[in-house]
Design a protein around this motif. Structure first.
Motif, short mmCIF file in Angstrom:
data_model
loop_
_atom_site.label_atom_id
_atom_site.label_comp_id
_atom_site.label_asym_id
_atom_site.label_seq_id
_atom_site.Cartn_x
_atom_site.Cartn_y
_atom_site.Cartn_z
N SER A 194 -2.49 -1.57 11.71
CA SER A 194 -1.05 -1.50 11.93
C SER A 194 -0.69 -2.03 13.31
O SER A 194 -1.55 -2.27 14.15
N LEU A 242 -1.09 -3.95 7.21
CA LEU A 242 0.11 -3.41 6.59
C LEU A 242 1.27 -4.41 6.62
O LEU A 242 2.12 -4.41 5.72
N GLU A 255 1.85 -3.00 2.97
CA GLU A 255 2.42 -1.67 3.21
C GLU A 255 3.27 -1.21 2.03
O GLU A 255 3.16 -0.07 1.57
N LEU A 258 1.03 -0.39 -1.03
CA LEU A 258 0.39 0.92 -0.89
C LEU A 258 1.38 2.06 -1.11
O LEU A 258 1.07 3.05 -1.78
N LYS A 259 2.57 1.91 -0.54
CA LYS A 259 3.59 2.96 -0.67
C LYS A 259 3.98 3.15 -2.14
O LYS A 259 4.13 4.29 -2.62
N GLN A 264 -2.83 5.23 0.91
CA GLN A 264 -2.84 4.96 2.35
C GLN A 264 -4.22 4.47 2.77
O GLN A 264 -5.24 5.08 2.41
#
Length: 295
Positions: A194, A242, A255, A258-259, A264
């Motif tokens: 990140s 991400l 990101e 994954l969300k 995560q």
């Protein structure tokens, strides 16, 4: 005669043979380094020693992960040529080293080379390496060992051919997503997870480059700062996992992927064979001409 660490170190540096083998040879030679080297040559270790200085930048990356996906290792084994990297004996050795690494608690290459092979307890990793060198005739090195432990998630992996290996520690999601994320890391090679993990020195260096570029535009200082901010945001998207567009669907970021999956990524590691090794470059045409002129 007492065998000191300095003596073992000197013999290792002169021969390229493992620490334990060096100590054994010194004990048998009563501390005489020259006699120990001679004995190594007679036993066949000399061939390995002679080739230990050659550049080994080819090879394979091998990944081993336990069935519960909680523990894993990634090992890089190097050789000199791509041809040997595909040799069945070399590949079998690399697989055996990785299996041994997973089965033992060692955390570094030096300790790993002194471990008995899980597939043949009569040989240490170092002894098996030297035997393979004697058989194949190339320098072979166990270069890197990365060990992984997932406490709250699961380990997933992807290997691109035999040259790039990735391990991802992920919470949530499924095996398919884990493999996709690892595949993305292999393809896009993110610097870190990140934006918060980008080293401050790296970020400052990029800012200076962007500032110099922006100032050349002749824009007012407040506009320059906005230009720098925009370029930094874009840079962070490019170098962080991400922030990157997902390789299989560039319309969404990793990101967001994954969300959406309720997952995560906690950490990841990517290893490519030979990275960081200065390879010898040769010009075949010049080599031929030199031979012609010499004849």
């Amino acid at each position: 005669m007492a065998i000191t660490a300095a003596m073992v170190k000197e013999l290792r540096e002169r021969t390229g043979v493992g620490m334990m083998e060096c100590k054994t040879a010194l004990v048998e030679a009563n501390g005489d380094i020259e006699a120990a080297i001679e004995a190594m040559r007679k036993s066949g270790q000399a061939r390995a020693a002679k080739k230990s200085g050659r550049i080994a930048a080819e090879g394979v990356v091998v990944i081993q992960i336990t069935a519960d996906q909680k523990h894993g290792v990634l090992v890089e084994i190097n050789c000199e040529t791509d041809f040997v990297g595909k040799d069945a004996g070399f590949v079998a050795f690399a697989e055996a080293v990785a299996v041994t690494a997973l089965a033992t608690p060692v955390t570094d290459v030096e300790a790993l080379t002194n471990q008995p092979l899980v597939t043949d307890a009569s040989l240490t990793v170092s002894a098996a390496r030297e035997a393979l060198i004697a058989k194949i005739g190339e320098n072979i090195q166990v270069r890197r060992l990365l060990r992984f432990e997932s406490t709250s998630g699961a380990l997933h992996s992807y290997r691109h051919g035999v040259r790039i290996g990735v391990v991802v520690d992920m919470v949530g999601g499924d095996a398919a997503l884990g493999r996709d994320i690892a595949m993305h890391v292999a393809a896009s090679n993110p610097l870190c997870l990140s934006a918060e993990q980008v080293p401050a020195a790296t970020l400052e260096k990029e800012k200076e480059i962007f500032r110099a570029q922006a100032l050349e535009s002749g824009k007012p200082p407040e506009i320059v700062e906005k230009m720098i901010d925009g370029r930094i945001r874009k840079y962070l998207e490019e170098v962080t996992l991400l922030g990157q567009p997902f390789v299989k669907d560039p319309e969404q970021s990793v990101e967001k992927l994954l969300k959406h999956a309720g997952a995560q990524v906690l950490a990841f590691a990517r290893v490519e064979v030979g990275e960081g090794i200065e390879k010898k470059t040769e010009n075949f045409a010049e080599e031929v001409m030199a031979q012609v002129r010499a004849s």
